[in-house]
Design a protein around this motif. Sequence first.
Motif, PDB file in Angstrom:
ATOM      1  N   GLY A   1      61.143   7.846  47.560  1.00 29.30           N
ATOM      2  CA  GLY A   1      61.095   8.377  48.920  1.00 29.30           C
ATOM      3  C   GLY A   1      61.994   9.574  49.145  1.00 29.30           C
ATOM      4  N   GLU A   2      62.972   9.796  48.293  1.00 29.98           N
ATOM      5  CA  GLU A   2      63.900  10.926  48.431  1.00 29.98           C
ATOM      6  C   GLU A   2      63.612  12.045  47.440  1.00 29.98           C
ATOM      7  N   LEU A   3      62.624  11.819  46.552  1.00 26.16           N
ATOM      8  CA  LEU A   3      62.440  12.733  45.433  1.00 26.16           C
ATOM      9  C   LEU A   3      62.056  14.142  45.871  1.00 26.16           C
ATOM     10  N   ARG A   4      61.179  14.278  46.846  1.00 28.28           N
ATOM     11  CA  ARG A   4      60.754  15.602  47.262  1.00 28.28           C
ATOM     12  C   ARG A   4      61.931  16.407  47.815  1.00 28.28           C
ATOM     13  N   ALA A   5      62.761  15.724  48.590  1.00 29.27           N
ATOM     14  CA  ALA A   5      63.896  16.424  49.201  1.00 29.27           C
ATOM     15  C   ALA A   5      64.987  16.737  48.183  1.00 29.27           C
ATOM     16  N   ARG A   6      65.096  15.909  47.148  1.00 25.06           N
ATOM     17  CA  ARG A   6      66.204  16.069  46.198  1.00 25.06           C
ATOM     18  C   ARG A   6      65.766  16.648  44.844  1.00 25.06           C
ATOM     19  N   ALA A   7      64.535  17.111  44.775  1.00 18.84           N
ATOM     20  CA  ALA A   7      64.034  17.637  43.509  1.00 18.84           C
ATOM     21  C   ALA A   7      64.851  18.821  43.023  1.00 18.84           C
ATOM     22  N   GLY A   8      65.492  19.524  43.958  1.00 15.85           N
ATOM     23  CA  GLY A   8      66.325  20.673  43.592  1.00 15.85           C
ATOM     24  C   GLY A   8      67.529  20.295  42.747  1.00 15.85           C
ATOM     25  N   GLU A   9      67.876  19.016  42.716  1.00 17.15           N
ATOM     26  CA  GLU A   9      68.998  18.567  41.892  1.00 17.15           C
ATOM     27  C   GLU A   9      68.622  18.515  40.404  1.00 17.15           C
ATOM     28  N   LEU A  10      67.336  18.665  40.149  1.00 11.75           N
ATOM     29  CA  LEU A  10      66.831  18.578  38.772  1.00 11.75           C
ATOM     30  C   LEU A  10      66.410  19.948  38.265  1.00 11.75           C
ATOM     31  N   SER A  11      66.442  20.125  36.968  1.00 12.10           N
ATOM     32  CA  SER A  11      65.973  21.369  36.366  1.00 12.10           C
ATOM     33  C   SER A  11      64.486  21.254  36.053  1.00 12.10           C
ATOM     34  N   LYS A  12      63.743  22.276  36.472  1.00 13.97           N
ATOM     35  CA  LYS A  12      62.307  22.284  36.209  1.00 13.97           C
ATOM     36  C   LYS A  12      61.975  22.607  34.758  1.00 13.97           C
ATOM     37  N   ASP A  13      62.939  23.095  34.008  1.00 14.94           N
ATOM     38  CA  ASP A  13      62.669  23.575  32.662  1.00 14.94           C
ATOM     39  C   ASP A  13      63.078  22.593  31.561  1.00 14.94           C
ATOM     40  N   ILE A  14      63.690  21.478  31.959  1.00 18.33           N
ATOM     41  CA  ILE A  14      64.093  20.465  30.982  1.00 18.33           C
ATOM     42  C   ILE A  14      63.058  19.343  30.982  1.00 18.33           C
ATOM     43  N   PRO A  15      62.666  18.875  29.813  1.00 15.68           N
ATOM     44  CA  PRO A  15      61.742  17.728  29.777  1.00 15.68           C
ATOM     45  C   PRO A  15      62.282  16.577  30.615  1.00 15.68           C
ATOM     46  N   THR A  16      61.426  16.036  31.467  1.00 15.45           N
ATOM     47  CA  THR A  16      61.837  15.031  32.445  1.00 15.45           C
ATOM     48  C   THR A  16      61.042  13.744  32.238  1.00 15.45           C
ATOM     49  N   VAL A  17      61.735  12.618  32.363  1.00 16.45           N
ATOM     50  CA  VAL A  17      61.079  11.313  32.277  1.00 16.45           C
ATOM     51  C   VAL A  17      61.350  10.563  33.573  1.00 16.45           C
ATOM     52  N   THR A  18      60.297  10.146  34.245  1.00 23.19           N
ATOM     53  CA  THR A  18      60.432   9.332  35.452  1.00 23.19           C
ATOM     54  C   THR A  18      60.127   7.885  35.108  1.00 23.19           C
ATOM     55  N   TYR A  19      60.716   6.968  35.884  1.00 22.26           N
ATOM     56  CA  TYR A  19      60.385   5.564  35.627  1.00 22.26           C
ATOM     57  C   TYR A  19      60.708   4.697  36.831  1.00 22.26           C
ATOM     58  N   CYS A  20      60.077   3.516  36.825  1.00 21.68           N
ATOM     59  CA  CYS A  20      60.325   2.490  37.841  1.00 21.68           C
ATOM     60  C   CYS A  20      60.478   1.164  37.101  1.00 21.68           C
ATOM     61  N   ASN A  21      60.074   0.067  37.717  1.00 20.23           N
ATOM     62  CA  ASN A  21      60.200  -1.226  37.036  1.00 20.23           C
ATOM     63  C   ASN A  21      59.127  -1.418  35.965  1.00 20.23           C
ATOM     64  N   LYS A  22      57.860  -1.053  36.314  1.00 19.77           N
ATOM     65  CA  LYS A  22      56.762  -1.322  35.388  1.00 19.77           C
ATOM     66  C   LYS A  22      55.898  -0.095  35.096  1.00 19.77           C
ATOM     67  N   GLY A  23      55.945   0.933  35.929  1.00 21.96           N
ATOM     68  CA  GLY A  23      55.188   2.139  35.621  1.00 21.96           C
ATOM     69  C   GLY A  23      54.456   2.815  36.753  1.00 21.96           C
ATOM     70  N   VAL A  24      54.090   2.072  37.812  1.00 21.71           N
ATOM     71  CA  VAL A  24      53.251   2.654  38.869  1.00 21.71           C
ATOM     72  C   VAL A  24      54.026   3.670  39.699  1.00 21.71           C
ATOM     73  N   THR A  25      55.199   3.289  40.184  1.00 19.80           N
ATOM     74  CA  THR A  25      56.008   4.214  40.984  1.00 19.80           C
ATOM     75  C   THR A  25      56.491   5.372  40.131  1.00 19.80           C
ATOM     76  N   GLY A  26      56.768   5.103  38.869  1.00 14.59           N
ATOM     77  CA  GLY A  26      57.151   6.179  37.959  1.00 14.59           C
ATOM     78  C   GLY A  26      56.055   7.205  37.831  1.00 14.59           C
ATOM     79  N   ASN A  27      54.802   6.765  37.819  1.00 12.87           N
ATOM     80  CA  ASN A  27      53.680   7.689  37.760  1.00 12.87           C
ATOM     81  C   ASN A  27      53.573   8.508  39.041  1.00 12.87           C
ATOM     82  N   ALA A  28      53.836   7.855  40.190  1.00 15.40           N
ATOM     83  CA  ALA A  28      53.818   8.600  41.459  1.00 15.40           C
ATOM     84  C   ALA A  28      54.890   9.682  41.454  1.00 15.40           C
TER      85      ALA A  28
END
Length: 555
Positions: free
Chosen positions: A494-521
């Motif tokens: 829920g905070e990812l869109r607002a806080r995406a600037g804290e991340l680098s767009k040029d570094i390989p990124t891995v998202t995750y949740c408990n099982k995979g669905v939210t990580g995919n979102a």
Amino acid sequence: MKIIVIGSVAAGTSVAAKARRNTEEAEIVVYDQGKDISYSVCGIPYKIGGEVDSVDRLTPRDAKWFKKRYDVSIFTEHKVTKVDHDSKKIQVKDLKTGEIKEDAYDVLVFATGAAPLTPPPFDQAEYDNVFHVRNIQDLRDIESYSEANQPKKALIIGAGFIGLEMAEQLVYKGWDVSIVQLENQVMPPMDADMAFRVEEVLMANAVHLHLGDTVKTIEGKGTVKKVVTTKGATIETDIVILAAGVRPNIQLPKEIGVTIGATGAVAVNSKMQTNIPDVYAVGDVAESFSVITGKPIYRPLGSTANKMGRIAGDVITGGNLEHRGVLGTGIFRVFNLHVGQTGMTEREAKAAGYSVEVLYNIKPDHAEYLGGKELIIKALADKASGRVLGAQILGTQGVDKRIDVLATAITFKAKAEDLFHLDLAYAPPFATTKDPIHYTGMALDNALHGNPLMTPAQVVETQRKGESIQVVDTRSAKDFEKGHVQNAIHIPLGELRARAGELSKDIPTVTYCNKGVTGNAAQNVLINLGFQEVYNLSGGNKNYQSYLKMLKRKS
């Protein structure tokens, strides 16, 4: 025409039955050195454990039955000792009387099966409490010994289908069970990370596992009392079950010049014909071939043996059936866990030269409000073609249905996207609106087309090498505090869109949740925000933590 079949279990009796269905003109004779015919080897552990109430349930047919129904003459306790194919004659010894006779044939079928392995040091002496689990006589011997000696501790050598089924049944009898397994995992045909979950269930049921180990020495004369393993473990036992695999019985076919294939079994074509005219081989003595690669493989299973026998019986009598290969599909139960496998494992696919996308899909088998339980599906697809190559499934229910759907799909060369479009049966007691098969197809297809996955093994290896990577945990703070991926940054979805600037767009990124669905979102959010290389951790933190646990235990 006279057909002689050597062997009367699954494949041999199938040859005879199909040949008779096709013609009344042939004389059909079957010889077997054992006492029983057409029996269920796979049912033996369940008779020993008491789930099957009578041995008669495993041996529903005898020679008299076959003679009356099919006019097929079956001679048990008759060992074929020699084949002279130039004169088309065999030499047969009656094991009860010692009498030796000759018999002539027009067509010969080897259905000689496979013999159980006796690993050292058990092959160096005779012991009255060491048994195989290969035929009905083995069952009788085990039960007779158990009744007379009342064993309470069992040592099982081997952790394949039979070894694990025996472990389950002996635990149910109240025995203390230890397993010694040469490889560093149970069920060597499976990928290690999936087999590890089987190991967890075994240990939870008090089975003592000695993996990556062998028996070095035996104490006891005539009776095994204790063994010492190569790693130094001492195991006391009252009975030993050898379940270390099988070797095809190729001696007779080899003696007459039948070609032995790369797997060590008899090489046959799709009609079950050997290189010698009028000589066939079926069942556990014969090679099969992979539906996926077309290359020879050896998968000694009763279901395959039955098919091979039917094909040979048809071809011999003028039919046109042909063997279409196998996937090595199998399923077994160990306590409350059901385990299914079909097609290639990740290890096999990579060894065969495939570049694969690997998915771990964790979903309930049917509606949770009606008792649905979690399935763990590991599925893989070829990155080049999208074809589904294999799957392994674990769960307490619903495994059989899904593994058979996937076996069917792989057989007909389905791509990942095809799984999503399957019109599968749905009602809450049986499935979810998007069945786990549908989810598997969706996620694999997405991974092949812009939403790539990263396995726990890949994350761990990338971090170990010190390669640049940023890992984003999209779960709640509470879940994050319980356990998370090493060096993960905590940003709830829920905070990812607002806080995406804290991340680098040029570094390989891995998202995750408990099982995979939210990580995919979260993965989709970052891709849409312009991040260049974003992966979803396949199976989420749950799968990652299981992988770490496996690494720790195996180290």
